[in-house]
Motif scaffolding. Structure first.
Motif, PDB file in Angstrom:
ATOM      1  N   ILE A   6       0.862  -1.180   0.000  1.00 59.01           N
ATOM      2  CA  ILE A   6       0.000   0.000   0.000  1.00 59.01           C
ATOM      3  C   ILE A   6       0.898   1.228   0.000  1.00 59.01           C
ATOM      4  O   ILE A   6       2.027   1.196   0.504  1.00 59.01           O
ATOM      5  CB  ILE A   6      -0.944   0.007   1.229  1.00 59.01           C
ATOM      6  N   THR A   7       0.425   2.325  -0.588  1.00 64.72           N
ATOM      7  CA  THR A   7       1.231   3.542  -0.680  1.00 64.72           C
ATOM      8  C   THR A   7       0.710   4.597   0.283  1.00 64.72           C
ATOM      9  O   THR A   7      -0.433   4.527   0.755  1.00 64.72           O
ATOM     10  CB  THR A   7       1.180   4.110  -2.100  1.00 64.72           C
ATOM     11  N   ARG A   8       1.540   5.574   0.567  1.00 62.35           N
ATOM     12  CA  ARG A   8       1.112   6.670   1.439  1.00 62.35           C
ATOM     13  C   ARG A   8      -0.048   7.437   0.803  1.00 62.35           C
ATOM     14  O   ARG A   8      -0.959   7.889   1.491  1.00 62.35           O
ATOM     15  CB  ARG A   8       2.292   7.622   1.695  1.00 62.35           C
ATOM     16  N   GLY A   9      -0.022   7.551  -0.525  1.00 62.64           N
ATOM     17  CA  GLY A   9      -1.121   8.220  -1.199  1.00 62.64           C
ATOM     18  C   GLY A   9      -2.434   7.462  -1.037  1.00 62.64           C
ATOM     19  O   GLY A   9      -3.493   8.061  -0.882  1.00 62.64           O
ATOM     20  N   ARG A  10      -2.365   6.133  -1.075  1.00 66.19           N
ATOM     21  CA  ARG A  10      -3.587   5.337  -0.882  1.00 66.19           C
ATOM     22  C   ARG A  10      -4.137   5.545   0.525  1.00 66.19           C
ATOM     23  O   ARG A  10      -5.350   5.625   0.730  1.00 66.19           O
ATOM     24  CB  ARG A  10      -3.264   3.855  -1.116  1.00 66.19           C
ATOM     25  N   LEU A  11      -3.253   5.615   1.524  1.00 68.15           N
ATOM     26  CA  LEU A  11      -3.708   5.837   2.904  1.00 68.15           C
ATOM     27  C   LEU A  11      -4.426   7.174   3.036  1.00 68.15           C
ATOM     28  O   LEU A  11      -5.353   7.309   3.831  1.00 68.15           O
ATOM     29  CB  LEU A  11      -2.528   5.795   3.874  1.00 68.15           C
ATOM     30  N   ALA A  12      -3.983   8.172   2.264  1.00 66.32           N
ATOM     31  CA  ALA A  12      -4.581   9.501   2.351  1.00 66.32           C
ATOM     32  C   ALA A  12      -5.801   9.656   1.454  1.00 66.32           C
ATOM     33  O   ALA A  12      -6.486  10.683   1.508  1.00 66.32           O
ATOM     34  CB  ALA A  12      -3.546  10.566   1.992  1.00 66.32           C
ATOM     35  N   GLY A  13      -6.117   8.634   0.676  1.00 71.41           N
ATOM     36  CA  GLY A  13      -7.220   8.741  -0.273  1.00 71.41           C
ATOM     37  C   GLY A  13      -8.578   8.471   0.356  1.00 71.41           C
ATOM     38  O   GLY A  13      -8.705   8.203   1.552  1.00 71.41           O
ATOM     39  N   LEU A  14      -9.615   8.499  -0.502  1.00 69.84           N
ATOM     40  CA  LEU A  14     -10.981   8.320  -0.029  1.00 69.84           C
ATOM     41  C   LEU A  14     -11.297   6.874   0.333  1.00 69.84           C
ATOM     42  O   LEU A  14     -12.297   6.608   0.996  1.00 69.84           O
ATOM     43  CB  LEU A  14     -11.972   8.802  -1.106  1.00 69.84           C
ATOM     44  N   GLY A  15     -10.466   5.949  -0.095  1.00 66.46           N
ATOM     45  CA  GLY A  15     -10.764   4.540   0.135  1.00 66.46           C
ATOM     46  C   GLY A  15     -10.373   4.023   1.496  1.00 66.46           C
ATOM     47  O   GLY A  15     -10.595   2.856   1.805  1.00 66.46           O
ATOM     48  N   THR A  16      -9.737   4.869   2.323  1.00 69.95           N
ATOM     49  CA  THR A  16      -9.327   4.421   3.655  1.00 69.95           C
ATOM     50  C   THR A  16      -9.811   5.414   4.708  1.00 69.95           C
ATOM     51  O   THR A  16     -10.069   6.582   4.418  1.00 69.95           O
ATOM     52  CB  THR A  16      -7.797   4.293   3.768  1.00 69.95           C
ATOM     53  N   THR A  17      -9.902   4.930   5.915  1.00 71.72           N
ATOM     54  CA  THR A  17     -10.311   5.764   7.052  1.00 71.72           C
ATOM     55  C   THR A  17      -9.237   5.684   8.128  1.00 71.72           C
ATOM     56  O   THR A  17      -8.774   4.591   8.467  1.00 71.72           O
ATOM     57  CB  THR A  17     -11.654   5.281   7.636  1.00 71.72           C
ATOM     58  N   ARG A  18      -8.830   6.846   8.637  1.00 69.57           N
ATOM     59  CA  ARG A  18      -7.860   6.890   9.742  1.00 69.57           C
ATOM     60  C   ARG A  18      -8.614   6.693  11.052  1.00 69.57           C
ATOM     61  O   ARG A  18      -9.468   7.489  11.414  1.00 69.57           O
ATOM     62  CB  ARG A  18      -7.132   8.228   9.753  1.00 69.57           C
ATOM     63  N   LEU A  19      -8.313   5.605  11.742  1.00 67.58           N
ATOM     64  CA  LEU A  19      -8.987   5.297  13.003  1.00 67.58           C
ATOM     65  C   LEU A  19      -8.257   5.916  14.189  1.00 67.58           C
ATOM     66  O   LEU A  19      -8.859   6.532  15.059  1.00 67.58           O
ATOM     67  CB  LEU A  19      -9.079   3.780  13.182  1.00 67.58           C
ATOM     68  N   ARG A  41     -10.406  -4.657  18.280  1.00 67.57           N
ATOM     69  CA  ARG A  41      -9.217  -5.072  17.530  1.00 67.57           C
ATOM     70  C   ARG A  41      -8.518  -3.867  16.903  1.00 67.57           C
ATOM     71  O   ARG A  41      -7.286  -3.830  16.819  1.00 67.57           O
ATOM     72  CB  ARG A  41      -9.606  -6.080  16.449  1.00 67.57           C
ATOM     73  N   GLU A  42      -9.291  -2.888  16.468  1.00 67.73           N
ATOM     74  CA  GLU A  42      -8.694  -1.674  15.910  1.00 67.73           C
ATOM     75  C   GLU A  42      -7.960  -0.887  16.988  1.00 67.73           C
ATOM     76  O   GLU A  42      -6.849  -0.394  16.783  1.00 67.73           O
ATOM     77  CB  GLU A  42      -9.789  -0.812  15.281  1.00 67.73           C
ATOM     78  N   ALA A  43      -8.582  -0.768  18.168  1.00 70.63           N
ATOM     79  CA  ALA A  43      -7.996   0.037  19.240  1.00 70.63           C
ATOM     80  C   ALA A  43      -6.706  -0.572  19.761  1.00 70.63           C
ATOM     81  O   ALA A  43      -5.767   0.154  20.120  1.00 70.63           O
ATOM     82  CB  ALA A  43      -9.005   0.185  20.375  1.00 70.63           C
ATOM     83  N   VAL A  44      -6.635  -1.899  19.821  1.00 65.51           N
ATOM     84  CA  VAL A  44      -5.424  -2.558  20.322  1.00 65.51           C
ATOM     85  C   VAL A  44      -4.215  -2.185  19.474  1.00 65.51           C
ATOM     86  O   VAL A  44      -3.093  -2.023  19.986  1.00 65.51           O
ATOM     87  CB  VAL A  44      -5.640  -4.091  20.359  1.00 65.51           C
ATOM     88  N   LEU A  45      -4.411  -2.010  18.161  1.00 68.67           N
ATOM     89  CA  LEU A  45      -3.303  -1.648  17.271  1.00 68.67           C
ATOM     90  C   LEU A  45      -2.756  -0.255  17.569  1.00 68.67           C
ATOM     91  O   LEU A  45      -1.623   0.066  17.206  1.00 68.67           O
ATOM     92  CB  LEU A  45      -3.770  -1.718  15.814  1.00 68.67           C
ATOM     93  N   TYR A  46      -3.555   0.568  18.206  1.00 63.43           N
ATOM     94  CA  TYR A  46      -3.153   1.948  18.487  1.00 63.43           C
ATOM     95  C   TYR A  46      -2.077   2.012  19.568  1.00 63.43           C
ATOM     96  O   TYR A  46      -1.229   2.902  19.571  1.00 63.43           O
ATOM     97  CB  TYR A  46      -4.389   2.745  18.897  1.00 63.43           C
ATOM     98  N   VAL A  47      -2.098   1.077  20.511  1.00 66.19           N
ATOM     99  CA  VAL A  47      -1.167   1.118  21.648  1.00 66.19           C
ATOM    100  C   VAL A  47       0.141   0.446  21.244  1.00 66.19           C
ATOM    101  O   VAL A  47       0.182  -0.745  20.938  1.00 66.19           O
ATOM    102  CB  VAL A  47      -1.771   0.413  22.880  1.00 66.19           C
ATOM    103  N   ARG A  48       1.210   1.196  21.279  1.00 72.39           N
ATOM    104  CA  ARG A  48       2.505   0.675  20.882  1.00 72.39           C
ATOM    105  C   ARG A  48       3.166  -0.057  22.050  1.00 72.39           C
ATOM    106  O   ARG A  48       2.848   0.156  23.200  1.00 72.39           O
ATOM    107  CB  ARG A  48       3.410   1.809  20.401  1.00 72.39           C
ATOM    108  N   GLY A  49       4.124  -0.903  21.716  1.00 71.63           N
ATOM    109  CA  GLY A  49       4.872  -1.610  22.749  1.00 71.63           C
ATOM    110  C   GLY A  49       4.119  -2.832  23.240  1.00 71.63           C
ATOM    111  O   GLY A  49       3.459  -3.535  22.463  1.00 71.63           O
ATOM    112  N   GLU A  50       4.224  -3.099  24.524  1.00 69.58           N
ATOM    113  CA  GLU A  50       3.590  -4.272  25.112  1.00 69.58           C
ATOM    114  C   GLU A  50       2.085  -4.241  24.859  1.00 69.58           C
ATOM    115  O   GLU A  50       1.435  -3.220  25.072  1.00 69.58           O
ATOM    116  CB  GLU A  50       3.869  -4.306  26.613  1.00 69.58           C
ATOM    117  N   PRO A  51       1.497  -5.353  24.406  1.00 81.33           N
ATOM    118  CA  PRO A  51       0.062  -5.346  24.078  1.00 81.33           C
ATOM    119  C   PRO A  51      -0.781  -4.974  25.300  1.00 81.33           C
ATOM    120  O   PRO A  51      -0.509  -5.430  26.407  1.00 81.33           O
ATOM    121  CB  PRO A  51      -0.204  -6.791  23.642  1.00 81.33           C
ATOM    122  N   PRO A  52      -1.789  -4.146  25.106  1.00 80.54           N
ATOM    123  CA  PRO A  52      -2.688  -3.807  26.209  1.00 80.54           C
ATOM    124  C   PRO A  52      -3.615  -4.976  26.514  1.00 80.54           C
ATOM    125  O   PRO A  52      -3.720  -5.933  25.747  1.00 80.54           O
ATOM    126  CB  PRO A  52      -3.467  -2.609  25.668  1.00 80.54           C
TER     127      PRO A  52
END
Length: 278
Positions: A6-19, A41-52
């Motif tokens: 996936i490209t940075r442009g695709r992430l910024a496009g209309l086809g994706t949503t920033r959670l 499952r989406e929120a868990v990805l937000y926390v970096r390091g040791e899994p919450p």
């Protein structure tokens, strides 16, 4: 991106949503407000390091207890780290004992017992008992075990009343709310999940609440019973079988749960007609 999928442009496009920061999803697969497990499952990805560790109502859903209010936030336990909360995401700083953590579908989750203890301490009496009933049922533990936990914890005074009122035989939130309303308004104690048998001792049906001496039953009738024609037909056949054995079924609807006094009055009148002294 590192793998070139996936490209940075695709992430910024209309086809994706920033959670969350560094967490994106394809727009057509974003979890809705009532998809608590998907949002977890989406929120868990937000926390970096040791899994919450997933806690609160999100943990109840992962354990199979369907009692979470609609649109409830995801709760994550992150130890002593400082993690910024986000809309729809509650961050709790707490250190959990290893015995209070389980793994469910690849996620770290508070155990049913620990989840029940947390919710009973933080929620009101009815919501606390609902959580304890459901989690004790799916987790197969005795509600009294919560009394062995630290009595000095915040909200611990709510534990003993909830344990006293709990009954893991309740099959759903409405059944627990019905039971608490009946107890509060002085209805004689029923048998939960009562098995009705006919004069020849053949099985007829299970009822949510049964008063065998008076052949009176009370049952929750959710909207699904009305919308689903097959379920509606099964219900009518079942009620007819119960009636042929001399049983009266007093239904309780979602509206009745909001104003339980009217339902309890109908129930008391029915019990009185059958000779119950109230």
């Amino acid at each position: 991106m590192a793998a070139g999928r996936i490209t940075r442009g695709r992430l910024a496009g209309l086809g994706t949503t920033r959670l969350y920061p560094n967490v994106h999803q394809l727009t057509d697969s974003v979890a809705g407000p009532d998809d608590l497990i998907g949002r977890t499952r989406e929120a868990v990805l937000y926390v970096r390091g040791e899994p919450p560790v997933v806690g609160g109502y999100a943990a109840t859903e992962l354990h199979g207890a369907d009692i979470a209010p609609r649109g409830t936030p995801v709760e994550l336990v992150v130890g002593l780290r400082r993690v910024r909360p986000r809309p729809g995401l509650t961050i709790r700083r707490d250190v959990l004992a290893p015995a209070d953590i389980a793994e469910v579908d690849g996620l770290l989750v508070t155990t049913p017992e620990r989840t029940a203890w947390d919710l009973v301490r933080r929620r009101g009496f009815v919501d606390g008992v609902v959580a304890l009933d459901a989690l004790a049922r799916v987790g197969r533990f005795r509600p009294e075990r919560l009394l062995d936990r630290p009595a000095g914890a915040r909200g611990a005074r709510r534990v003993a009343p909830a344990v006293e009122a709990s009954d893991p035989r309740a099959g759903s939130r409405p059944e627990t709310v019905m039971r608490l309303a009946m107890a509060q308004l002085g209805v004689p104690t029923p048998t939960l999940q009562f098995e009705v048998r006919d004069a020849q001792d053949f099985f007829v049906a299970f009822v949510d609440f049964g008063w065998e001496e008076f052949k009176v039953a009370a049952e929750y009738q959710g909207d699904v019973h009305r919308r689903d024609q097959e379920q509606w037909r099964r219900d009518q056949s079942r009620f007819a079988e119960l009636a042929s054995c001399g049983w009266i079924v007093v239904p309780c609807t979602a509206d009745d749960l909001r104003f339980p006094l009217q339902f309890v009055r109908r129930l008391c009148k029915t019990l009185a007609l059958r000779g119950c002294v109230l």
